[in-house]
Scaffold this motif. Structure first.
Motif, short mmCIF file in Angstrom:
data_model
loop_
_atom_site.label_atom_id
_atom_site.label_comp_id
_atom_site.label_asym_id
_atom_site.label_seq_id
_atom_site.Cartn_x
_atom_site.Cartn_y
_atom_site.Cartn_z
N LYS A 19 2.05 -2.73 13.60
CA LYS A 19 2.78 -3.77 14.32
C LYS A 19 3.36 -4.82 13.39
O LYS A 19 4.48 -5.30 13.59
CB LYS A 19 1.85 -4.43 15.34
CG LYS A 19 2.49 -5.52 16.17
CD LYS A 19 1.49 -6.12 17.15
CE LYS A 19 2.11 -7.25 17.96
NZ LYS A 19 1.12 -7.85 18.91
N THR A 20 2.60 -5.17 12.34
CA THR A 20 3.03 -6.25 11.44
C THR A 20 3.76 -5.74 10.20
O THR A 20 4.16 -6.55 9.35
CB THR A 20 1.80 -7.06 10.98
OG1 THR A 20 0.89 -6.20 10.28
CG2 THR A 20 1.10 -7.70 12.17
N ASN A 21 3.93 -4.41 10.08
CA ASN A 21 4.53 -3.83 8.87
C ASN A 21 3.83 -4.35 7.61
O ASN A 21 4.46 -4.80 6.65
CB ASN A 21 6.03 -4.15 8.80
CG ASN A 21 6.81 -3.43 9.87
OD1 ASN A 21 6.61 -2.24 10.11
ND2 ASN A 21 7.71 -4.15 10.55
N PHE A 22 2.52 -4.31 7.63
CA PHE A 22 1.70 -4.90 6.58
C PHE A 22 1.97 -4.25 5.22
O PHE A 22 2.10 -3.02 5.11
CB PHE A 22 0.22 -4.75 6.92
CG PHE A 22 -0.70 -5.46 5.98
CD1 PHE A 22 -1.11 -6.76 6.24
CD2 PHE A 22 -1.14 -4.85 4.81
CE1 PHE A 22 -1.95 -7.43 5.36
CE2 PHE A 22 -1.98 -5.51 3.93
CZ PHE A 22 -2.39 -6.80 4.21
N VAL A 48 -5.35 -6.17 1.83
CA VAL A 48 -5.19 -4.72 1.82
C VAL A 48 -4.80 -4.11 3.16
O VAL A 48 -4.23 -3.02 3.20
CB VAL A 48 -6.48 -4.03 1.31
CG1 VAL A 48 -6.76 -4.42 -0.13
CG2 VAL A 48 -7.67 -4.36 2.20
N GLY A 49 -5.13 -4.77 4.27
CA GLY A 49 -4.83 -4.20 5.58
C GLY A 49 -5.90 -4.54 6.59
O GLY A 49 -5.90 -5.62 7.18
N ALA A 50 -6.85 -3.63 6.78
CA ALA A 50 -7.96 -3.87 7.71
C ALA A 50 -9.23 -3.25 7.13
O ALA A 50 -9.22 -2.09 6.72
CB ALA A 50 -7.66 -3.27 9.08
N ALA A 84 4.71 8.85 2.23
CA ALA A 84 5.18 9.43 3.49
C ALA A 84 4.45 8.84 4.69
O ALA A 84 4.91 8.96 5.83
CB ALA A 84 4.99 10.95 3.47
N ALA A 85 3.32 8.20 4.43
CA ALA A 85 2.48 7.67 5.51
C ALA A 85 2.73 6.18 5.74
O ALA A 85 3.27 5.48 4.88
CB ALA A 85 1.01 7.91 5.18
N ASP A 86 2.29 5.72 6.90
CA ASP A 86 2.39 4.30 7.24
C ASP A 86 1.10 3.55 6.92
O ASP A 86 1.10 2.33 6.84
CB ASP A 86 2.71 4.14 8.73
CG ASP A 86 4.09 4.70 9.07
OD1 ASP A 86 5.08 4.06 8.70
OD2 ASP A 86 4.15 5.78 9.69
N PHE A 87 0.01 4.30 6.75
CA PHE A 87 -1.27 3.67 6.43
C PHE A 87 -2.25 4.75 5.96
O PHE A 87 -2.07 5.94 6.25
CB PHE A 87 -1.86 2.95 7.66
CG PHE A 87 -2.14 3.87 8.82
CD1 PHE A 87 -3.38 4.50 8.96
CD2 PHE A 87 -1.15 4.14 9.76
CE1 PHE A 87 -3.63 5.36 10.02
CE2 PHE A 87 -1.39 5.01 10.81
CZ PHE A 87 -2.64 5.62 10.95
N LEU A 88 -3.26 4.32 5.24
CA LEU A 88 -4.38 5.19 4.87
C LEU A 88 -5.52 4.92 5.84
O LEU A 88 -5.91 3.77 6.04
CB LEU A 88 -4.85 4.90 3.44
CG LEU A 88 -6.18 5.56 3.02
CD1 LEU A 88 -5.98 7.05 2.78
CD2 LEU A 88 -6.76 4.89 1.77
N ILE A 89 -6.07 5.97 6.43
CA ILE A 89 -7.28 5.84 7.25
C ILE A 89 -8.43 6.38 6.42
O ILE A 89 -8.40 7.52 5.95
CB ILE A 89 -7.15 6.58 8.61
CG1 ILE A 89 -8.46 6.48 9.39
CG2 ILE A 89 -6.70 8.03 8.44
CD1 ILE A 89 -8.84 5.10 9.84
N PHE A 90 -9.45 5.54 6.22
CA PHE A 90 -10.52 5.90 5.29
C PHE A 90 -11.86 5.41 5.84
O PHE A 90 -12.43 4.42 5.36
CB PHE A 90 -10.22 5.27 3.92
CG PHE A 90 -10.97 5.90 2.78
CD1 PHE A 90 -10.74 7.20 2.42
CD2 PHE A 90 -11.90 5.16 2.07
CE1 PHE A 90 -11.43 7.78 1.36
CE2 PHE A 90 -12.59 5.72 1.01
CZ PHE A 90 -12.36 7.04 0.66
N PRO A 91 -12.40 6.11 6.85
CA PRO A 91 -13.64 5.65 7.50
C PRO A 91 -14.91 6.18 6.84
O PRO A 91 -15.88 6.54 7.51
CB PRO A 91 -13.48 6.21 8.92
CG PRO A 91 -12.72 7.48 8.71
CD PRO A 91 -11.81 7.26 7.53
#
Length: 331
Positions: free
Chosen positions: A301-304, A280-282, A237-244
């Motif tokens: 932006k890049t639909n990674f 993986v992304g960033a 359901a998400a566009d990315f995982l944020i994992f700080p």
């Protein structure tokens, strides 16, 4: 093949990374006996901060009461540190307290315990059997802090983790929102970087899957008591995982997100110390709030899409093969 798995908790008690590992290992050795520690402990041990050490001793005591021979015994961290047996012992190190205390516990109440007391019990286990590190990071910590050699067998993610169409996943989860959406999975504490997630949520909506009971806000959707089998829907359901996170030894959330085909914007810790960001992304230096925001903007932006090769790296087939071979070697 007769095996035993010793742990502080089972998955029904605590749904953390070690418990997920135990659940996965049990699928490899379905006839294995799982021995856990009692939840209730004396107030003296709790007040002194020795609850894990005491419960680990109780888990070992329960094991010794079985009075049976096994082809192999898996010991999670120092659970059962008091065990003496002729059966082959496999010590699974999901992290080291020495590494955790130095990287994520500066200025916290439990740092003395984690830095000086818990490592003593870890060392008690190191010379009894084969030492397994769940990542190259943990292997480096075992070598650096305890001068001990270990073999790396990375964790895995089952095939239930796969991509589901975003619109379908949001509809099934009753998420009435069509804009960019991040996901955070874990405890809502500083170690996991939730303070950074809260700041990022001022700019973008985030769904937070956590064991902690919090109230949802305009930009943070809180979901608790989520079943493991439902997690693929949340990632999809998400566009990315944020994992700080400020410290990880491996990072199940990262592996699960990648298997579900969504990019990760995460700290350079755990398995991400040994993976290229391009796959993986960033990957961001720990605590760099601006870096997380730039990473989010870039993957959207890049639909990674994460590398399929990295996703295959965390397969259960590989996990099963490596642990089966290990037991055959030492049994």
């Amino acid at each position: 093949m007769k095996t035993a798995i010793i742990a502080l908790n089972d998955y029904n008690q605590v749904k953390g990374g070690t418990e997920v590992f135990t659940k996965h290992l049990h699928t490899v050795f379905p006839e294995s006996t799982i021995i856990t520690a009692p939840q209730n402990i004396g107030q003296i041990f709790a007040k002194a901060g020795f609850q894990n050490e005491y419960r680990s001793w109780k888990a070992g005591k329960r094991f010794l009461e079985i009075d049976d021979q096994f082809d192999a015994i898996f010991r999670n961290a120092y659970a059962g540190w008091n065990i003496k047996t002729r059966s082959p012992m496999i010590n699974i190190f999901h992290f080291t307290y020495s590494g955790f205390s130095r990287e994520a516990m500066q200025g916290t109440k439990g740092r003395f315990q984690a830095k000086y007391i818990s490592p003593f019990f870890e060392k008690l286990c190191l010379n009894k059997g084969v030492n397994i590190a769940v990542s190259a990071k943990v292997q480096r910590e075992l070598k650096r802090y305890y001068k001990t050699e270990s073999k790396v067998i990375e964790n895995a993610v089952p095939d239930i983790f796969h991509n589901i169409p975003k619109e379908k996943a949001r509809e099934e989860l009753n998420i009435d929102y069509s804009g960019p959406l991040g996901i955070f999975v874990g405890r809502t504490d500083r170690t996991k970087g939730f303070d950074i997630v809260s700041k990022i949520s001022k700019s973008i909506k985030i769904i937070c899957v956590t064991p902690n009971r919090l109230q949802s806000t305009d930009n943070i959707i809180i979901r608790t008591n989520v079943e493991y089998e439902d997690m693929p829907k949340y990632y999809s359901a998400a566009d990315f995982l944020i994992f700080p996170s400020r410290y990880e030894s491996s990072g199940y959330s990262v592996m699960e997100a990648i298997k579900c085909g969504i990019p990760v914007v995460a700290s350079k810790t755990g398995i991400l110390e040994d993976i290229d960001a391009e796959d993986v992304g960033a990957i961001v230096e720990i605590g760099n709030e601006e870096g997380y925001m730039k990473g989010i903007e870039n993957v959207i932006k890049t639909n990674f899409v994460p590398s399929s090769e990295i996703a295959r790296r965390f397969s259960m087939e590989r996990f099963k093969k490596e642990y089966m071979e290990l037991v055959k070697e030492i049994a």
